[in-house]
Design a protein around this motif. Sequence first.
Motif, PDB file in Angstrom:
ATOM      1  N   SER A  45     -11.934  46.132  22.483  1.00 36.04           N
ATOM      2  CA  SER A  45     -12.595  45.210  23.398  1.00 36.04           C
ATOM      3  C   SER A  45     -12.627  45.792  24.801  1.00 36.04           C
ATOM      4  CB  SER A  45     -11.858  43.871  23.440  1.00 36.04           C
ATOM      5  OG  SER A  45     -11.900  43.252  22.179  1.00 36.04           O
ATOM      6  N   GLY A  46     -13.667  45.435  25.544  1.00 41.99           N
ATOM      7  CA  GLY A  46     -13.793  45.893  26.917  1.00 41.99           C
ATOM      8  C   GLY A  46     -14.511  44.868  27.769  1.00 41.99           C
ATOM      9  N   ALA A  47     -14.250  44.916  29.064  1.00 44.99           N
ATOM     10  CA  ALA A  47     -14.904  44.007  30.000  1.00 44.99           C
ATOM     11  C   ALA A  47     -15.067  44.702  31.348  1.00 44.99           C
ATOM     12  CB  ALA A  47     -14.092  42.728  30.168  1.00 44.99           C
ATOM     13  N   LEU A  48     -16.175  44.409  32.003  1.00 42.89           N
ATOM     14  CA  LEU A  48     -16.478  44.894  33.346  1.00 42.89           C
ATOM     15  C   LEU A  48     -16.538  43.680  34.253  1.00 42.89           C
ATOM     16  CD1 LEU A  48     -17.479  46.995  35.442  1.00 42.89           C
ATOM     17  CD2 LEU A  48     -19.776  46.692  34.475  1.00 42.89           C
ATOM     18  N   VAL A  49     -15.714  43.664  35.303  1.00 45.44           N
ATOM     19  CA  VAL A  49     -15.641  42.538  36.230  1.00 45.44           C
ATOM     20  C   VAL A  49     -15.936  43.047  37.631  1.00 45.44           C
ATOM     21  CG1 VAL A  49     -14.132  40.775  37.240  1.00 45.44           C
ATOM     22  CG2 VAL A  49     -13.941  41.338  34.805  1.00 45.44           C
ATOM     23  N   ILE A  50     -16.886  42.395  38.304  1.00 49.19           N
ATOM     24  CA  ILE A  50     -17.167  42.684  39.708  1.00 49.19           C
ATOM     25  C   ILE A  50     -16.543  41.560  40.521  1.00 49.19           C
ATOM     26  CG2 ILE A  50     -18.941  42.961  41.473  1.00 49.19           C
ATOM     27  CD1 ILE A  50     -20.826  43.975  39.280  1.00 49.19           C
ATOM     28  N   THR A  51     -15.715  41.925  41.498  1.00 50.90           N
ATOM     29  CA  THR A  51     -15.044  40.919  42.311  1.00 50.90           C
ATOM     30  C   THR A  51     -15.043  41.330  43.781  1.00 50.90           C
ATOM     31  OG1 THR A  51     -13.025  39.601  42.573  1.00 50.90           O
ATOM     32  CG2 THR A  51     -12.729  41.906  41.937  1.00 50.90           C
ATOM     33  N   GLU A  71     -11.973  36.224  40.561  1.00 56.49           N
ATOM     34  CA  GLU A  71     -13.210  35.502  40.856  1.00 56.49           C
ATOM     35  C   GLU A  71     -14.371  36.481  40.804  1.00 56.49           C
ATOM     36  OE1 GLU A  71     -15.451  32.318  41.374  1.00 56.49           O
ATOM     37  OE2 GLU A  71     -13.269  32.207  41.274  1.00 56.49           O
ATOM     38  N   PRO A  72     -15.312  36.288  39.866  1.00 52.83           N
ATOM     39  CA  PRO A  72     -16.440  37.213  39.784  1.00 52.83           C
ATOM     40  C   PRO A  72     -17.347  37.064  41.008  1.00 52.83           C
ATOM     41  CG  PRO A  72     -16.379  35.722  37.883  1.00 52.83           C
ATOM     42  CD  PRO A  72     -15.321  35.291  38.819  1.00 52.83           C
ATOM     43  N   ALA A  73     -17.917  38.181  41.437  1.00 55.76           N
ATOM     44  CA  ALA A  73     -18.851  38.194  42.566  1.00 55.76           C
ATOM     45  C   ALA A  73     -20.239  38.539  42.047  1.00 55.76           C
ATOM     46  CB  ALA A  73     -18.410  39.210  43.602  1.00 55.76           C
ATOM     47  N   GLY A 153     -31.142  43.816  47.450  1.00 55.50           N
ATOM     48  CA  GLY A 153     -31.627  43.535  46.107  1.00 55.50           C
ATOM     49  C   GLY A 153     -30.538  43.692  45.068  1.00 55.50           C
ATOM     50  N   ARG A 154     -30.984  43.797  43.820  1.00 59.51           N
ATOM     51  CA  ARG A 154     -30.065  43.826  42.672  1.00 59.51           C
ATOM     52  C   ARG A 154     -29.591  45.247  42.385  1.00 59.51           C
ATOM     53  NH1 ARG A 154     -31.151  43.245  36.506  1.00 59.51           N
ATOM     54  NH2 ARG A 154     -29.117  42.550  35.807  1.00 59.51           N
ATOM     55  N   TRP A 155     -28.283  45.441  42.444  1.00 62.55           N
ATOM     56  CA  TRP A 155     -27.619  46.687  42.075  1.00 62.55           C
ATOM     57  C   TRP A 155     -27.030  46.485  40.684  1.00 62.55           C
ATOM     58  CZ3 TRP A 155     -26.439  50.998  45.452  1.00 62.55           C
ATOM     59  CH2 TRP A 155     -27.032  50.894  46.710  1.00 62.55           C
ATOM     60  N   THR A 156     -27.097  47.517  39.846  1.00 61.01           N
ATOM     61  CA  THR A 156     -26.613  47.409  38.472  1.00 61.01           C
ATOM     62  C   THR A 156     -25.508  48.432  38.230  1.00 61.01           C
ATOM     63  OG1 THR A 156     -28.798  46.692  37.745  1.00 61.01           O
ATOM     64  CG2 THR A 156     -27.291  47.477  36.043  1.00 61.01           C
ATOM     65  N   VAL A 157     -24.439  47.977  37.612  1.00 61.07           N
ATOM     66  CA  VAL A 157     -23.309  48.832  37.252  1.00 61.07           C
ATOM     67  C   VAL A 157     -23.253  48.882  35.733  1.00 61.07           C
ATOM     68  CG1 VAL A 157     -20.819  49.189  37.431  1.00 61.07           C
ATOM     69  CG2 VAL A 157     -22.062  48.066  39.311  1.00 61.07           C
ATOM     70  N   LYS A 158     -23.283  50.100  35.190  1.00 59.89           N
ATOM     71  CA  LYS A 158     -23.159  50.299  33.745  1.00 59.89           C
ATOM     72  C   LYS A 158     -21.941  51.165  33.467  1.00 59.89           C
ATOM     73  CE  LYS A 158     -28.091  50.033  32.777  1.00 59.89           C
ATOM     74  NZ  LYS A 158     -29.250  50.735  32.212  1.00 59.89           N
ATOM     75  N   SER A 175     -24.138  43.165  37.360  1.00 60.56           N
ATOM     76  CA  SER A 175     -24.941  43.420  38.546  1.00 60.56           C
ATOM     77  C   SER A 175     -24.529  42.497  39.680  1.00 60.56           C
ATOM     78  CB  SER A 175     -26.434  43.243  38.229  1.00 60.56           C
ATOM     79  OG  SER A 175     -26.696  41.918  37.848  1.00 60.56           O
ATOM     80  N   PHE A 176     -25.003  42.850  40.871  1.00 59.12           N
ATOM     81  CA  PHE A 176     -24.767  42.027  42.049  1.00 59.12           C
ATOM     82  C   PHE A 176     -25.967  42.188  42.979  1.00 59.12           C
ATOM     83  CE2 PHE A 176     -22.920  46.164  42.900  1.00 59.12           C
ATOM     84  CZ  PHE A 176     -23.366  46.467  44.182  1.00 59.12           C
ATOM     85  N   GLU A 177     -26.141  41.217  43.855  1.00 60.53           N
ATOM     86  CA  GLU A 177     -27.224  41.243  44.831  1.00 60.53           C
ATOM     87  C   GLU A 177     -26.646  41.611  46.194  1.00 60.53           C
ATOM     88  OE1 GLU A 177     -30.602  40.442  44.555  1.00 60.53           O
ATOM     89  OE2 GLU A 177     -30.385  40.251  42.383  1.00 60.53           O
ATOM     90  N   LEU A 178     -27.279  42.580  46.843  1.00 58.59           N
ATOM     91  CA  LEU A 178     -26.969  42.878  48.244  1.00 58.59           C
ATOM     92  C   LEU A 178     -27.946  42.061  49.057  1.00 58.59           C
ATOM     93  CD1 LEU A 178     -25.629  44.310  50.559  1.00 58.59           C
ATOM     94  CD2 LEU A 178     -27.073  46.295  50.118  1.00 58.59           C
ATOM     95  N   VAL A 179     -27.426  41.130  49.844  1.00 60.98           N
ATOM     96  CA  VAL A 179     -28.275  40.228  50.624  1.00 60.98           C
ATOM     97  C   VAL A 179     -28.074  40.489  52.112  1.00 60.98           C
ATOM     98  CG1 VAL A 179     -28.341  38.451  48.847  1.00 60.98           C
ATOM     99  CG2 VAL A 179     -26.549  38.391  50.556  1.00 60.98           C
ATOM    100  N   ASP A 180     -29.140  40.205  52.865  1.00 64.89           N
ATOM    101  CA  ASP A 180     -29.075  40.373  54.328  1.00 64.89           C
ATOM    102  C   ASP A 180     -28.441  39.167  54.973  1.00 64.89           C
ATOM    103  OD1 ASP A 180     -30.253  42.932  54.576  1.00 64.89           O
ATOM    104  OD2 ASP A 180     -32.195  42.047  54.124  1.00 64.89           O
TER     105      ASP A 180
END
Length: 180
Positions: A45-51, A71-73, A153-158, A175-180
């Motif tokens: 099993s595996g998981a990718l968490v952006i925080t 807390e996921p971001a 915009g939308r950045w993607t992490v694989k 993924s996450f959004e870089l916002v102004d």
Amino acid sequence: MTRWTIALSLMLALAFPASANDLFIGPDGQPLPDTASRQSKRGFSGALVITADPDWRAKWDQPSDRTPQFEPATQVRRGGQLSMLVFFANPRLDADRKADVRCDIQVTRPDGSVSAEQDNVVCYQGPALGNELHVYLAAPVIYFLAEPEDLAGRWTVKVTLRDDARRVMLPLEASFELVD
């Protein structure tokens, strides 16, 4: 220019309640379904968490009888920082009870261009730190600092997580959004 840091962390283990086939269990005791960022296949099993949590390390380092909550971001503002954490469980062990888990990492900008890429990164090599109930934090931790010239915009992490002994690959994506 975006500053990426892929830091190698010490391997730590934490016991989560789990069964041998479905190692990520929800608060209700039921196996969590596979998603783009969390997968299980043939016992691995595996998981990718952006925080954005600046205390993620302290939460991870707490005693193993407590389950850390990250807390996921989903977005970050300029000047903000994100940490991308890769977790895995139940790697196949060789005759010496050692595991070999590797990963390929790619981060893509909103325009589709590659911002960071590393292949065949060692996520963990060494002795088992427990049984299949242990969840490991992979050695590469990816940090993103949103700088003024970065594309909004939308950045993607694989992350493709590989248990070479089991011959299993888990393609994880968040993924996450870089916002102004």
